[in-house]
Enzyme design. Structure first.
Site, PDB file in Angstrom:
ATOM      1  N   LYS A   1     -80.146 -60.483  67.423  1.00 17.40           N
ATOM      2  CA  LYS A   1     -80.959 -61.687  67.225  1.00 17.40           C
ATOM      3  C   LYS A   1     -82.262 -61.483  67.986  1.00 17.40           C
ATOM      4  O   LYS A   1     -82.284 -61.488  69.207  1.00 17.40           O
ATOM      5  CB  LYS A   1     -80.250 -62.942  67.746  1.00 17.40           C
TER       6      LYS A   1
ATOM      7  N   GLY B   1     -83.232 -62.031  79.064  1.00 13.04           N
ATOM      8  CA  GLY B   1     -83.966 -63.292  78.960  1.00 13.04           C
ATOM      9  C   GLY B   1     -83.938 -64.033  80.278  1.00 13.04           C
ATOM     10  O   GLY B   1     -83.833 -63.417  81.353  1.00 13.04           O
ATOM     11  N   SER B   2     -84.017 -65.346  80.193  1.00 14.00           N
ATOM     12  CA  SER B   2     -84.116 -66.152  81.409  1.00 14.00           C
ATOM     13  C   SER B   2     -82.762 -66.260  82.121  1.00 14.00           C
ATOM     14  O   SER B   2     -81.699 -66.150  81.498  1.00 14.00           O
ATOM     15  CB  SER B   2     -84.605 -67.555  81.047  1.00 14.00           C
TER      16      SER B   2
ATOM     17  N   VAL C   1     -80.565 -69.230  80.632  1.00 13.95           N
ATOM     18  CA  VAL C   1     -79.783 -68.925  79.428  1.00 13.95           C
ATOM     19  C   VAL C   1     -78.744 -67.842  79.743  1.00 13.95           C
ATOM     20  O   VAL C   1     -77.600 -67.914  79.288  1.00 13.95           O
ATOM     21  CB  VAL C   1     -80.705 -68.498  78.262  1.00 13.95           C
ATOM     22  N   GLY C   2     -79.135 -66.853  80.546  1.00 12.07           N
ATOM     23  CA  GLY C   2     -78.207 -65.782  80.905  1.00 12.07           C
ATOM     24  C   GLY C   2     -76.930 -66.309  81.547  1.00 12.07           C
ATOM     25  O   GLY C   2     -75.838 -65.801  81.288  1.00 12.07           O
TER      26      GLY C   2
ATOM     27  N   GLU D   1     -79.679 -59.110  81.722  1.00 11.15           N
ATOM     28  CA  GLU D   1     -80.880 -58.641  82.439  1.00 11.15           C
ATOM     29  C   GLU D   1     -81.843 -59.811  82.465  1.00 11.15           C
ATOM     30  O   GLU D   1     -82.271 -60.286  81.411  1.00 11.15           O
ATOM     31  CB  GLU D   1     -81.472 -57.429  81.717  1.00 11.15           C
TER      32      GLU D   1
ATOM     33  N   CYS E   1     -90.585 -58.944  83.276  1.00 17.06           N
ATOM     34  CA  CYS E   1     -89.609 -59.302  84.312  1.00 17.06           C
ATOM     35  C   CYS E   1     -89.874 -58.499  85.577  1.00 17.06           C
ATOM     36  O   CYS E   1     -89.465 -58.883  86.662  1.00 17.06           O
ATOM     37  CB  CYS E   1     -88.183 -59.144  83.815  1.00 17.06           C
TER      38      CYS E   1
ATOM     39  N   GLU F   1     -89.827 -67.519  89.396  1.00 11.73           N
ATOM     40  CA  GLU F   1     -90.529 -66.692  88.413  1.00 11.73           C
ATOM     41  C   GLU F   1     -91.456 -67.559  87.559  1.00 11.73           C
ATOM     42  O   GLU F   1     -91.033 -68.572  87.014  1.00 11.73           O
ATOM     43  CB  GLU F   1     -89.492 -66.010  87.524  1.00 11.73           C
TER      44      GLU F   1
HETATM   45  P1  ADP Z   1     -87.656 -67.020  77.447  1.00 13.26           P
HETATM   46  O1  ADP Z   1     -87.781 -68.287  78.200  1.00 13.26           O
HETATM   47  O2  ADP Z   1     -88.314 -65.882  78.103  1.00 13.26           O
HETATM   48  O3  ADP Z   1     -87.933 -67.134  75.981  1.00 13.26           O
HETATM   49  P2  ADP Z   1     -84.862 -67.275  76.952  1.00 13.26           P
HETATM   50  O4  ADP Z   1     -83.749 -66.945  77.880  1.00 13.26           O
HETATM   51  O5  ADP Z   1     -85.076 -68.695  76.590  1.00 13.26           O
HETATM   52  O6  ADP Z   1     -86.136 -66.619  77.581  1.00 13.26           O
HETATM   53  O7  ADP Z   1     -84.696 -66.452  75.590  1.00 13.26           O
HETATM   54  C1  ADP Z   1     -84.254 -65.112  75.539  1.00 13.26           C
HETATM   55  C2  ADP Z   1     -83.415 -64.940  74.281  1.00 13.26           C
HETATM   56  O8  ADP Z   1     -82.258 -65.756  74.405  1.00 13.26           O
HETATM   57  C3  ADP Z   1     -84.112 -65.383  72.988  1.00 13.26           C
HETATM   58  O9  ADP Z   1     -83.757 -64.502  71.936  1.00 13.26           O
HETATM   59  C4  ADP Z   1     -83.534 -66.764  72.759  1.00 13.26           C
HETATM   60  O10 ADP Z   1     -83.543 -67.151  71.409  1.00 13.26           O
HETATM   61  C5  ADP Z   1     -82.116 -66.565  73.246  1.00 13.26           C
HETATM   62  N1  ADP Z   1     -81.432 -67.812  73.615  1.00 13.26           N
HETATM   63  C6  ADP Z   1     -81.978 -68.974  74.039  1.00 13.26           C
HETATM   64  N2  ADP Z   1     -81.019 -69.918  74.241  1.00 13.26           N
HETATM   65  C7  ADP Z   1     -79.838 -69.326  73.943  1.00 13.26           C
HETATM   66  C8  ADP Z   1     -78.469 -69.751  73.957  1.00 13.26           C
HETATM   67  N3  ADP Z   1     -78.131 -70.982  74.312  1.00 13.26           N
HETATM   68  N4  ADP Z   1     -77.512 -68.863  73.608  1.00 13.26           N
HETATM   69  C9  ADP Z   1     -77.839 -67.599  73.261  1.00 13.26           C
HETATM   70  N5  ADP Z   1     -79.100 -67.139  73.211  1.00 13.26           N
HETATM   71  C10 ADP Z   1     -80.099 -67.964  73.549  1.00 13.26           C
END
Ligand code: ADP
Length: 507
Positions: free
Chosen positions: A186, A239-240, A243-244, A261, A295, A396
């Protein structure tokens, strides 16, 4: 993905579908979202599917089926496809870099580097096809052979961020593929095109159908169902931290291997004996390269009191001269931020830092004017007088905002550098070899640079961090192979009798 050699055609297409089982698939949701150029939001790069759980399910079914044949393709043959992918990416580098600047904003020089990282990863992982070493070891019993071999994990779910739109998907896909896994990826909603370009290249290089599938869409609708899906055997997320944490918790509930990561608040230490001109150069690149949206970005600069004034004056002077604009325009050094939300985050942190008592020395605002009217531009920003406990020194920002702190001694610098919840990258500028080695030992981070800024990872070394940056896995190098394979221990008894480990002596 249609015929080979149609890459030009593909990037002109504005309406994309999902790529599932070797075919274009309209999402069950019938919804799409727009991918716009952050330097000029009137420029529509393409529309992409806003997929939902049913689309994820279709992709996982395709990947699960493909796994049964892909896992049996000899690894050197799988590697040949990666090698060809590397060659094709090199041929298409200029076009893919151009596409990436258009969808993500960073300047062409950097997007060329991003594509190059995918090329390097392709060649590195292609080499692994003839290694993927396991171990042979003596058995404690006579006429018995013992070895451990790497087995693929199965269907791997991958969730990518937008800041390295091709490099990070390649870090995930290529090691997974050489190890014999199949994948559902994705892409980030801000930069899906680069993932399509990458997968198009794999397909053109001969990747069989179903081995890699793309499901585009938003995190909660398309990312979360991928993490939850019972037939997804492993998850790789970048990602963040917010969410991680959710991704990690969901994966843990299903006992699913999960590589996370996440963020960083990376410190560069400048000692009193440093080459200051070199350190300023490094600081500019580390803090404002990729518009601070890495990052590993240099977001804290720790200055020895003796050189702080001189360094700061030079950094401010150079920062004010940086050319901010559309990354496709020659001479531009800093591109836009990726979207309106990121600009708001930078603005919010400027307000927070001012309220905390930090001194704004440069930038601090969005850029308007004629050249910047259509995009998400933020002026490179420097705060001085920052104290270690301030939020601007702890959290961050993911934008072109750097915090300057001061210290009296090497020990204090290490303490400040380590006094955060993240542990991704660190750097020290010094000509003292003893201090350099002490820093390499004592800085709590997955990466330490000496006399270079906190950015500049190479694909054959492990990439990842300690503390809240990650959960112990590594991308890049052989660390990636450890995530995308599982060990099988094999014992072959050729004695023709029952031999019991730990019981029979073998006499
Ligand atoms: P950023 O704030 O840098 O966009 P995110 O952590 O929001 O970082 O996004 C990183 C990835 O995680 C993107 O592909 C985003 O669509 C995906 N993402 C965001 N929310 C969720 C979730 N609840 N479950 C799985 N993937 C997610």
């Amino acid at each position: 993905m249609a015929a080979k050699k149609n890459t030009k055609k593909q990037t002109k297409t504005t309406q994309f579908k999902n790529w599932i089982g070797g075919k274009w698939a309209v999402p069950h949701t019938r919804k799409t979202f727009e991918n716009r150029n952050p330097a000029d939001t009137s420029d529509l790069v393409g529309t992409f599917p806003a997929s939902g759980p049913q689309d994820v399910d279709d992709a996982v079914v395709a990947a699960k089926e493909a796994f049964q044949t892909w896992r049996l393709v000899p690894a050197p043959k799988r590697a040949e496809i990666l090698y060809r992918t590397g060659e094709l990416l090199a041929e298409r580098k200029e076009q893919y870099a151009h596409d990436m600047t258009r969808e993500m904003g960073k300047v062409l020089e950097e997007t060329r580097g991003d594509v190059q990282e995918a090329i390097d990863t392709a060649f590195y992982m292609a080499g692994e096809g003839r290694r993927l070493f396991g171990h042979t070891t003596p058995s404690e019993l006579q006429s018995k052979f013992a070895m451990s071999v790497r087995m693929p994990v199965g269907v791997c779910g991958m969730i990518a961020p937008w800041n390295f739109p091709m490099a990070i998907p390649s870090w995930k896909l290529f090691p997974a593929l050489v190890c014999g896994n199949t994948c559902v990826i994705k892409p980030a909603e801000d930069t899906p095109l680069s993932t399509y370009n990458l997968v198009q290249t794999l397909v053109d290089a001969g990747l069989p159908k179903g081995v890699v599938n793309i499901v585009a869409g938003f995190g909660p609708d398309a990312g979360a169902p991928l993490v939850e899906h019972p037939d997804v055997d492993a998850i790789s997320f970048t990602g963040s931290s917010e969410v991680g944490r959710m991704v990690g918790q969901t994966a843990a509930a299903h006992f699913k291997p999960c590589s996370l990561e996440m963020g960083g608040k990376n410190a560069m230490i400048v000692m009193e004996d440093a080459n200051l001109e070199l350190a300023v150069e490094g600081a500019l690149w580390g803090a404002f390269g990729t518009t601070g949206q890495r990052c590993t970005a240099t977001s804290r600069i720790l200055l020895h009191k003796k050189i702080a004034k001189q360094f700061t004056a030079r950094l401010v002077e150079r920062t004010e001269k940086l050319r901010v604009g559309n990354g496709l325009v020659q001479g531009v050094q800093v591109g836009p931020q990726v979207n309106a939300q990121q600009i708001e985050t930078s603005e919010r942190y400027v307000a927070i830092a001012l309220a905390e008592g930090a001194n704004l020395l440069a930038g601090g605002k969005r850029l308007k004017g004629k050249a910047h009217a259509e995009g998400h531009f933020f002026a490179p920003t420097i705060f001085a007088g920052v104290k270690p406990g301030m939020r601007i020194a702890q959290e961050e920002v993911f934008g072109p905002v750097v915090a300057l702190l001061q210290f009296d001694s090497f020990e204090q610098a290490i303490e400040i550098a380590n006094g955060i919840s993240y542990g991704l990258s660190t750097s020290i500028y010094t000509r003292d070899v003893n201090r350099a080695y002490r820093a390499m030992r004592d800085l709590e981070a997955g990466i330490t640079y000496v006399n270079a800024p906190t950015i500049g990872a190479e694909v054959h070394l492990p990439f990842g961090g300690v503390k809240q940056t990650g959960n112990g896995h590594r991308e890049g190098g052989t660390g990636a192979l450890d995530f995308y394979t599982t060990w099988k221990s094999v014992y072959v008894d050729y004695s023709d009798r029952l031999q019991r480990a730990q019981i029979d002596t073998g006499e």
